[in-house]
Enzyme design. Structure first.
Site, PDB file in Angstrom:
ATOM      1  N   HIS A 255      -1.576   1.033  -4.550  1.00 47.23           N
ATOM      2  CA  HIS A 255      -1.734   2.663  -4.243  1.00 47.23           C
ATOM      3  C   HIS A 255      -0.975   2.980  -5.348  1.00 47.23           C
ATOM      4  O   HIS A 255      -1.036   5.006  -5.069  1.00 47.23           O
ATOM      5  CB  HIS A 255      -1.839   3.096  -2.478  1.00 47.23           C
ATOM      6  CG  HIS A 255      -2.639   2.451  -1.576  1.00 47.23           C
ATOM      7  ND1 HIS A 255      -3.177   2.404  -0.509  1.00 47.23           N
ATOM      8  CD2 HIS A 255      -4.527   2.172  -2.828  1.00 47.23           C
ATOM      9  CE1 HIS A 255      -4.184   1.678   0.104  1.00 47.23           C
ATOM     10  NE2 HIS A 255      -5.039   1.436  -1.037  1.00 47.23           N
TER      11      HIS A 255
ATOM     12  N   GLN B 131       0.817  -0.903   0.109  1.00 45.98           N
ATOM     13  CA  GLN B 131       0.315  -0.271   0.465  1.00 45.98           C
ATOM     14  C   GLN B 131       1.221   1.333  -0.187  1.00 45.98           C
ATOM     15  O   GLN B 131       0.690   2.230   0.096  1.00 45.98           O
ATOM     16  CB  GLN B 131      -1.522  -0.287   1.035  1.00 45.98           C
ATOM     17  CG  GLN B 131      -2.052  -0.930   1.533  1.00 45.98           C
ATOM     18  CD  GLN B 131      -2.255  -1.377   2.656  1.00 45.98           C
ATOM     19  OE1 GLN B 131      -3.306  -1.011   3.019  1.00 45.98           O
ATOM     20  NE2 GLN B 131      -1.898  -1.680   3.745  1.00 45.98           N
TER      21      GLN B 131
ATOM     22  N   SER C 156      -2.622  -1.034   9.522  1.00 48.77           N
ATOM     23  CA  SER C 156      -3.312  -0.907  10.193  1.00 48.77           C
ATOM     24  C   SER C 156      -4.467  -1.529   9.766  1.00 48.77           C
ATOM     25  O   SER C 156      -6.021  -1.442  10.555  1.00 48.77           O
ATOM     26  CB  SER C 156      -3.800   0.657  11.265  1.00 48.77           C
ATOM     27  OG  SER C 156      -4.240   1.354  10.143  1.00 48.77           O
TER      28      SER C 156
HETATM   29  N1  APR Z   1       7.052  -2.608  12.132  1.00 51.21           N
HETATM   30  C1  APR Z   1       5.348  -2.674  11.862  1.00 51.21           C
HETATM   31  N2  APR Z   1       4.082  -2.126  11.958  1.00 51.21           N
HETATM   32  C2  APR Z   1       4.760  -1.238  12.440  1.00 51.21           C
HETATM   33  C3  APR Z   1       6.016  -0.208  12.909  1.00 51.21           C
HETATM   34  C4  APR Z   1       7.497  -1.515  12.392  1.00 51.21           C
HETATM   35  N3  APR Z   1       8.121  -0.729  12.787  1.00 51.21           N
HETATM   36  N4  APR Z   1       5.753   1.014  12.967  1.00 51.21           N
HETATM   37  C5  APR Z   1       3.867   1.242  13.018  1.00 51.21           C
HETATM   38  N5  APR Z   1       4.104   0.179  12.480  1.00 51.21           N
HETATM   39  C6  APR Z   1       2.385  -0.410  12.473  1.00 51.21           C
HETATM   40  C7  APR Z   1       1.151   0.578  13.360  1.00 51.21           C
HETATM   41  O1  APR Z   1       1.005  -0.231  14.692  1.00 51.21           O
HETATM   42  C8  APR Z   1       0.059   0.350  12.004  1.00 51.21           C
HETATM   43  O2  APR Z   1      -0.997  -0.444  12.731  1.00 51.21           O
HETATM   44  O3  APR Z   1       1.625  -0.024  11.206  1.00 51.21           O
HETATM   45  C9  APR Z   1       1.010  -0.162  10.856  1.00 51.21           C
HETATM   46  C10 APR Z   1       0.631   1.950  10.117  1.00 51.21           C
HETATM   47  O4  APR Z   1      -0.816   1.586  10.050  1.00 51.21           O
HETATM   48  P1  APR Z   1      -1.330   2.659   9.010  1.00 51.21           P
HETATM   49  O5  APR Z   1      -0.716   4.004   9.369  1.00 51.21           O
HETATM   50  O6  APR Z   1      -2.554   3.021   8.822  1.00 51.21           O
HETATM   51  O7  APR Z   1      -0.364   2.863   7.383  1.00 51.21           O
HETATM   52  P2  APR Z   1      -1.331   1.621   6.190  1.00 51.21           P
HETATM   53  O8  APR Z   1      -2.298   1.153   6.654  1.00 51.21           O
HETATM   54  O9  APR Z   1       0.004   1.015   5.558  1.00 51.21           O
HETATM   55  O10 APR Z   1      -2.710   3.109   5.544  1.00 51.21           O
HETATM   56  C11 APR Z   1      -2.710   2.377   4.661  1.00 51.21           C
HETATM   57  O11 APR Z   1      -3.843   4.738   4.494  1.00 51.21           O
HETATM   58  O12 APR Z   1      -3.807   6.628   4.097  1.00 51.21           O
HETATM   59  C12 APR Z   1      -4.056   5.135   3.195  1.00 51.21           C
HETATM   60  O13 APR Z   1      -3.571   5.485   1.368  1.00 51.21           O
HETATM   61  C13 APR Z   1      -2.768   5.369   2.668  1.00 51.21           C
HETATM   62  O14 APR Z   1      -1.520   3.343   1.847  1.00 51.21           O
HETATM   63  C14 APR Z   1      -2.538   4.210   2.776  1.00 51.21           C
HETATM   64  C15 APR Z   1      -3.472   3.549   3.498  1.00 51.21           C
END
Ligand code: APR
Length: 245
Positions: A115, A97, A189
């Site tokens: 994405h 993503q 997430s």
């Molecule tokens: N290793 C693994 N996971 C981690 C780490 C790490 N070092 N640090 C943080 N995280 C986890 C957090 O606990 C969280 O669950 O990564 C996740 C990040 O979540 P989001 O910020 O929501 O990112 P993502 O799931 O990729 O978002 C999905 O949302 O805004 C849109 O288009 C955007 O592609 C993105 C989509």
């Protein structure tokens, strides 16, 4: 961890789905959580087609800032391990993503950019003269917003904004990729669909599904195995175990 390393070693079809957490150790901000981008910026002002229509310059300033920030970041151990797997497994797919391009920079083959990419642009008007997308690595744009080199109209970041559909070709590739023995979901997430539904579909088709995330997510109970930990630590440990046995 040992039984999982063993399972991974024996698997021939492995699919990994990644989110922002995989790039956190590289210094790329995630979206949700206390320091997440969406705690400081408003989605509807920056990541929708309506926002772009209203104020393309503002949207581009935000994307130009992210491009500058990410240009300074390097792939971390999580990207490196996944790149090694992409070369080792006979059938390996990585669906990300993330739009940062760090998987590609680490040398991962077969990346499905669910994405889109921060480094690709497309014509806002979808003019007939321009290709669907073109690569543009510019870190400091001479002027914002950048223009379509073919029609002179506005160019947009070739990413999927909220409310936009996933490219049908990308969706098709992803649905083919989740036919696998093991499906790992790392650093997301799991709240944004359809990406968040891919692991459920993989499991329905018979894959063993694993989540790697330091925090529990809404999807955690739906996995066969959830490993609480950081991507760069857990993947490194798995890789060491796989190489040792
Ligand atoms: N290793 C693994 N996971 C981690 C780490 C790490 N070092 N640090 C943080 N995280 C986890 C957090 O606990 C969280 O669950 O990564 C996740 C990040 O979540 P989001 O910020 O929501 O990112 P993502 O799931 O990729 O978002 C999905 O949302 O805004 C849109 O288009 C955007 O592609 C993105 C989509």
């Amino acid at each position: 961890m040992l039984p999982l390393a063993d399972r991974l070693r024996k698997a021939s079809r492995v699919t990994v789905i990644t989110g922002a957490g995989v790039s956190a150790a590289s210094g790329v901000p995630t979206f949700r959580g206390v320091d997440g981008l969406w705690s400081n910026f408003r989605v509807e002002e920056l990541a929708t087609a309506e926002a772009f229509e209203r104020d393309p310059r503002l949207v581009w300033e935000w994307y130009a800032w992210r491009r500058r920030l990410i240009a300074e970041c390097e792939p971390n151990r999580a990207h490196e391990v996944l790149a090694a797997w992409s070369r080792r497994y006979p059938k390996f797919s990585l669906i990300t993503q993330n739009v940062d391009g760090l998987h590609e920079r680490a040398g991962t083959t077969n990346v499905v950019r669910f994405h889109g990419s921060l480094w690709d642009l497309s014509c806002w008007q979808r003019c007939a003269a321009s290709p669907v997308r073109w690569r543009d690595d510019t870190v400091l744009f001479p002027a914002l917003p950048p223009r379509c080199p073919h029609c002179g109209g506005l160019a947009r970041p070739d990413v999927v904004w909220f409310g936009e559909a996933i490219d049908p070709g990308v969706l098709e590739e992803s649905l083919a990729a989740i036919d696998c023995d093991v499906c790992l979901v790392v650093g997301t997430s799991a709240v944004v669909y359809p990406a968040a539904g891919l692991a459920d579909e993989a499991r329905r088709r018979g894959a063993f599904t694993i989540e790697i995330n330091p925090e529990p997510t809404e999807a955690t109970p739906r996995f066969d195995l959830a490993i609480p930990g950081k991507a760069e630590v857990v993947l490194d440990e798995l890789e060491s175990l796989m190489m040792r046995r």
